[in-house]
Every structure is written in structure tokens, then in C-alpha cells.
Enzyme design. Structure first.
Site, PDB file in Angstrom:
ATOM      1  N   ARG A  54      97.401  26.623   6.881  1.00  0.00           N
ATOM      2  CA  ARG A  54      97.213  25.175   6.791  1.00  0.00           C
ATOM      3  C   ARG A  54      98.535  24.540   6.388  1.00  0.00           C
ATOM      4  O   ARG A  54      99.511  25.223   6.110  1.00  0.00           O
ATOM      5  CB  ARG A  54      96.058  24.798   5.836  1.00  0.00           C
ATOM      6  CG  ARG A  54      95.805  25.677   4.663  1.00  0.00           C
ATOM      7  CD  ARG A  54      96.585  25.524   3.393  1.00  0.00           C
ATOM      8  NE  ARG A  54      97.003  24.221   3.071  1.00  0.00           N
ATOM      9  CZ  ARG A  54      98.172  23.970   2.526  1.00  0.00           C
ATOM     10  NH1 ARG A  54      99.033  24.954   2.259  1.00  0.00           N
ATOM     11  NH2 ARG A  54      98.528  22.746   2.222  1.00  0.00           N
ATOM     12  N   ARG A  98      92.462  21.190  14.699  1.00  0.00           N
ATOM     13  CA  ARG A  98      92.589  20.238  13.573  1.00  0.00           C
ATOM     14  C   ARG A  98      93.340  19.007  14.090  1.00  0.00           C
ATOM     15  O   ARG A  98      94.458  19.133  14.592  1.00  0.00           O
ATOM     16  CB  ARG A  98      93.319  20.874  12.379  1.00  0.00           C
ATOM     17  CG  ARG A  98      92.489  21.946  11.677  1.00  0.00           C
ATOM     18  CD  ARG A  98      93.020  22.271  10.296  1.00  0.00           C
ATOM     19  NE  ARG A  98      92.705  21.238   9.327  1.00  0.00           N
ATOM     20  CZ  ARG A  98      93.266  21.175   8.118  1.00  0.00           C
ATOM     21  NH1 ARG A  98      94.166  22.077   7.758  1.00  0.00           N
ATOM     22  NH2 ARG A  98      92.926  20.229   7.271  1.00  0.00           N
ATOM     23  N   GLN A 208      93.893  22.957  -3.088  1.00  0.00           N
ATOM     24  CA  GLN A 208      95.194  23.480  -2.638  1.00  0.00           C
ATOM     25  C   GLN A 208      96.239  23.416  -3.755  1.00  0.00           C
ATOM     26  O   GLN A 208      97.152  24.241  -3.797  1.00  0.00           O
ATOM     27  CB  GLN A 208      95.700  22.680  -1.425  1.00  0.00           C
ATOM     28  CG  GLN A 208      94.947  22.936  -0.133  1.00  0.00           C
ATOM     29  CD  GLN A 208      93.840  21.932   0.091  1.00  0.00           C
ATOM     30  OE1 GLN A 208      93.225  21.443  -0.858  1.00  0.00           O
ATOM     31  NE2 GLN A 208      93.557  21.626   1.339  1.00  0.00           N
ATOM     32  N   ASP A 249     101.028  14.836   6.976  1.00  0.00           N
ATOM     33  CA  ASP A 249     100.516  15.422   8.220  1.00  0.00           C
ATOM     34  C   ASP A 249     100.902  14.616   9.443  1.00  0.00           C
ATOM     35  O   ASP A 249     100.916  15.127  10.557  1.00  0.00           O
ATOM     36  CB  ASP A 249      98.996  15.564   8.160  1.00  0.00           C
ATOM     37  CG  ASP A 249      98.639  16.793   7.351  1.00  0.00           C
ATOM     38  OD1 ASP A 249      98.767  16.724   6.111  1.00  0.00           O
ATOM     39  OD2 ASP A 249      98.289  17.808   7.963  1.00  0.00           O
ATOM     40  N   ASN A 259      98.335  11.845   4.654  1.00  0.00           N
ATOM     41  CA  ASN A 259      98.478  13.094   3.890  1.00  0.00           C
ATOM     42  C   ASN A 259      97.128  13.403   3.247  1.00  0.00           C
ATOM     43  O   ASN A 259      96.162  12.628   3.364  1.00  0.00           O
ATOM     44  CB  ASN A 259      99.589  12.979   2.840  1.00  0.00           C
ATOM     45  CG  ASN A 259      99.953  14.336   2.247  1.00  0.00           C
ATOM     46  OD1 ASN A 259     100.132  15.312   2.980  1.00  0.00           O
ATOM     47  ND2 ASN A 259     100.045  14.431   0.937  1.00  0.00           N
ATOM     48  N   LYS A 260      97.052  14.532   2.591  1.00  0.00           N
ATOM     49  CA  LYS A 260      95.804  15.007   1.979  1.00  0.00           C
ATOM     50  C   LYS A 260      95.088  13.898   1.221  1.00  0.00           C
ATOM     51  O   LYS A 260      95.720  13.119   0.493  1.00  0.00           O
ATOM     52  CB  LYS A 260      96.156  16.191   1.055  1.00  0.00           C
ATOM     53  CG  LYS A 260      95.023  16.790   0.265  1.00  0.00           C
ATOM     54  CD  LYS A 260      93.828  17.214   1.100  1.00  0.00           C
ATOM     55  CE  LYS A 260      94.164  18.142   2.250  1.00  0.00           C
ATOM     56  NZ  LYS A 260      93.020  18.307   3.202  1.00  0.00           N
TER      57      LYS A 260
HETATM   58  O1  MRU Z   1      94.240  20.268   4.752  1.00  0.00           O
HETATM   59  P1  MRU Z   1      95.587  20.866   4.513  1.00  0.00           P
HETATM   60  O2  MRU Z   1      95.642  21.800   3.361  1.00  0.00           O
HETATM   61  O3  MRU Z   1      96.149  21.461   5.793  1.00  0.00           O
HETATM   62  O4  MRU Z   1      96.482  19.601   4.144  1.00  0.00           O
HETATM   63  C1  MRU Z   1      97.847  19.796   3.927  1.00  0.00           C
HETATM   64  C2  MRU Z   1      98.535  18.575   3.450  1.00  0.00           C
HETATM   65  O5  MRU Z   1      97.958  17.527   3.303  1.00  0.00           O
HETATM   66  C3  MRU Z   1     100.006  18.688   3.224  1.00  0.00           C
HETATM   67  O6  MRU Z   1     100.417  17.802   2.211  1.00  0.00           O
HETATM   68  C4  MRU Z   1     100.724  18.301   4.516  1.00  0.00           C
HETATM   69  O7  MRU Z   1     100.254  19.057   5.601  1.00  0.00           O
HETATM   70  C5  MRU Z   1     102.186  18.464   4.394  1.00  0.00           C
HETATM   71  S1  MRU Z   1     102.591  20.158   4.376  1.00  0.00           S
HETATM   72  C6  MRU Z   1     104.228  20.427   4.251  1.00  0.00           C
END
Ligand code: MRU
Length: 356
Positions: A54, A98, A208, A249, A259-260
Site C-alpha cells: 500500500r 484501488r 498504518q 495519493d 491523502n489518508k
Molecule cells: O490506504 P493506504 O495505506 O494505501 O494510504 C496511504 C496513504 O494515504 C499515504 O499517505 C500516501 O499513499 C502517500 S505514501 C508515500
């Protein structure tokens, strides 16, 4: 891109060895460090959706290698023939896995371009096609390593000895093919003897921050404090945080940042307490074709993941995986070549160059 002196960490997130494609299984961290090897295309897609691998840049590398892996399955299957059409269909199946991380599609398109460059005769010798696609995927992975190093240097220049950095989710090496995005400057700073402290939001519901950022920081000997997401406000108010570093993302052309989930409230809190809020990402995360944040597709995760298998007496789930932080809350977007202020002329020029 050419790297400065490249930093190597004690672990890698994904790769390809004599047995084929592997991921460090992030669903098992921090308890176990085990490698996951896909057993077929559905298994690979399921692994991406379960977040065995991920983080946007890592998803780009995983998709690039994943397409090569899917093509090898075709040539191993006696009733099937590898063709450009089949390769495109496999790429589309992976692309749907995704939706928010734009890098996933960037990785696929990189390998697809290599497929499109193959001559008609080459498709008669599928092993030569696989070799070319494999080289393209490895090139993409190396490019990601270089990008992480370069943007890490840009972020490093923002840091000072003794600072306390708040971060969200995991935007480290575990989320990339290299040393990370938001955490790259921190890895560089630690390797150069700078004393920093990291505050990692737990990042509910998949944790995470608590599981992955904490593990990654401990691997590199960097002091890390995990906090419940809901403690970020009082922590920022207390003056104990000097700067916020997060990944992304997908960054829209106007500088809005996906982002997350939980990043947006963090940006609001940082603004309220006048703490600089930086987004660190490779240029492959900038979607120059996406005008603004509300056009970014936001992945919705399952109710079961949030509520557990039994649900909660029939309650429905609201479970978006990402949110969008408006550009005006972002102090700077740290890319490989510079730190950009969203809304500035230099940002507009950068986006135009990426769109060209
Ligand atoms: O759902 P995830 O764990 O894939 O989400 C990841 C994030 O939100 C990260 O902050 C983002 O991908 C940047 S990673 C360098």
C-alpha cells in the site's frame, strides 16, 4: 532522475527475485516480517485491496511488476497467447484494484508503453516481451527510489536539529519503492546525525501509523511517539509540534491534496495553531489532468473492515479511505526539484510542464 548519495534502509517493501514478485506483507507488520508472493491474478488484486502492499508510490511499483507477473501467467497457460490486447486487459484489471492512488496507473502505463513499443515479431517470442516488460518495471522501481531520495533532500532542507514532526498514516519506505515521501527527510536526517522526534497519528481504522510508521521509525532508530488521531489537536495546541509532514495519493492541478482519511482535519488544526503543513510526494503523484480535489475518486472501504464481521446491529458504515485537503491549507508541496506553494506561479508552471 539521478540520485544524490542514495540512502539504503535495512528493509525493502517489494521486489522481484528468482522466485518472482514479492511484497513485504504489511498486514502482518509489526508482529511478523513475512514475504507475500501472489498465487494468480485474483490473489494479486486481493493483496492490493487488503493492503498487503500500500501507499501510492509502492502501489505504482507493485502494479508495474504486477502487470509483468500477470503476463507470465498468460504464457505459462497453454490455452492462452500473450498479445498487446491481453496485456492491456490485464492492466485494466489491475487499474481497478484501488482508485485513489494515481501512481498505480502511472506504473501500469509505464509498462504498457514498453509493450506498445514491441514489434509484431516480438509478440511471437513472448519471453522477449516479458524481458522487456520486466526491464521497464525495474526501471520504474529505480526511478521511484531516485525520486524518494531527491524529494527527501528537499524536505531535509526544511528541517532543523531537535524538531518534532507530526505525520499521518505511513508515507515512509513502506509506502514507496525507496526511502519514502513524508518520512524520507527524516530517514536522511537520522542518517546524518540530526536528532528529531516523530509523532505518528495512529491512523484509524487500519492503524498504518501505529503499526507501520512506528515499525519503520524503530527500524531506523528514530524516536517515535504514537498518538490517537483524536490527540493531534491538543498536541498541536500545546506547542509541541514544529512541523507536519504528510504524503499524498493524488495532488490535483490546483494543489488540492488527497491523502489518508484524517489528513484534512490535521491540516485545519495545523493552520489553527500556525504549524507549517507540508505535503511530500514525487511528481508521479501530481495528476495534472485533474483540475481540483473534488474530482479525485475517493476509495470507499467495506463496512466489515470498519464494523467487524458482525456489524453493529445493522448500523451502516461511512468509511472513505481518503480525504481532500484544500490547497490553501498547504504550506508547501515538496517535490523532487523544489518546494512549491500551491497557487504560486511556479506551481502553475510545474503543473503545466507535467501536463505537457
Ligand atoms: O490506504 P493506504 O495505506 O494505501 O494510504 C496511504 C496513504 O494515504 C499515504 O499517505 C500516501 O499513499 C502517500 S505514501 C508515500
Amino acid at each position: 532522475m539521478s540520485p544524490s548519495v542514495a540512502l539504503q534502509l535495512s528493509f525493502e517493501t517489494l521486489g522481484w527475485d528468482e522466485q518472482g514478485l514479492w511484497f513485504l506483507d504489511q498486514t502482518k507488520l509489526p508482529q511478523e516480517q513475512t514475504l507475500f508472493r501472489p498465487q494468480g491474478l485474483p490473489d494479486l488484486i486481493d493483496a492490493i485491496q487488503r493492503m498487503v502492499v500500500r501507499g501510492a508510490p509502492a502501489l505504482g511499483c507493485a502494479a508495474a511488476y504486477g502487470l509483468v507477473y500477470a503476463c507470465t501467467l498468460v504464457i505459462d497457460h497453454q490455452d492462452m497467447r500473450l498479445s498487446l490486447e491481453t496485456t492491456k486487459e490485464l492492466a485494466e484489471a489491475l487499474r481497478r484494484s484501488r482508485p485513489t492512488a494515481v501512481n498505480l496507473g502511472v506504473g501500469l502505463d509505464h509498462v504498457l508503453r514498453a509493450a506498445q513499443d514491441m514489434s509484431a515479431e516480438s509478440w511471437q517470442q513472448p519471453q522477449s516481451v516479458i524481458a522487456a516488460l520486466q526491464a521497464a518495471a525495474e526501471g520504474f522501481h529505480q526511478d521511484d527510489r531516485n525520486r524518494c531520495q531527491a524529494l527527501g533532500e528537499q524536505g531535509f532542507a526544511l528541517l532543523q536539529d531537535g524538531q518534532r514532526i507530526l505525520t499521518h498514516c505511513n508515507a515512509g519506505a513502506l509506502a514507496t519503492g525507496g526511502i519514502g515521501t513524508a518520512l524520507a527527510p527524516i530517514h536522511l536526517a537520522a542518517s546524518r546525525g540530526m536528532a528529531l522526534e516523530v509523532y505518528a497519528d495512529e491512523t484509524r481504522p487500519l492503524r498504518q501509523g501505529a503499526r507501520l510508521t512506528a515499525w519503520e521509525m524503530v527500524q531506523s532508530g528514530i524516536p517515535v511517539h504514537v498518538l490517537p488521531d483524536s490527540a493531534a489537536g491538543s498536541l498541536l495546541a500545546s506547542g509541541q509540534i514544529d512541523v507536519v509532514f504528510v504524503g499524498s495519493d493524488r495532488i490535483a492541478a490546483n494543489g488540492d491534496v488527497a491523502n489518508k482519511i484524517g489528513t484534512y482535519p490535521l491540516a485545519v488544526l495545523a493552520a489553527r495553531h500556525q504549524v507549517p503543513f507540508y505535503v511530500l510526494a514525487p511528481a508521479t503523484t501530481v495528476d495534472a489532468t485533474c483540475a481540483e480535489g473534488n474530482l479525485i475518486p475517493i476509495e470507499q472501504r467495506s463496512a466489515t473492515e470498519l464494523l467487524g464481521a458482525d456489524g453493529a446491529n445493522g448500523a451502516l458504515a461511512h468509511h472513505p479511505a481518503f480525504d481532500v485537503t484544500p490547497a490553501d491549507l498547504v504550506t508547501g508541496i515538496v517535490l523532487e526539484d523544489a518546494v512549491y506553494q500551491p497557487g504560486s506561479k511556479s506551481w502553475a508552471q510545474k503543473v503545466a510542464r507535467l501536463r505537457a
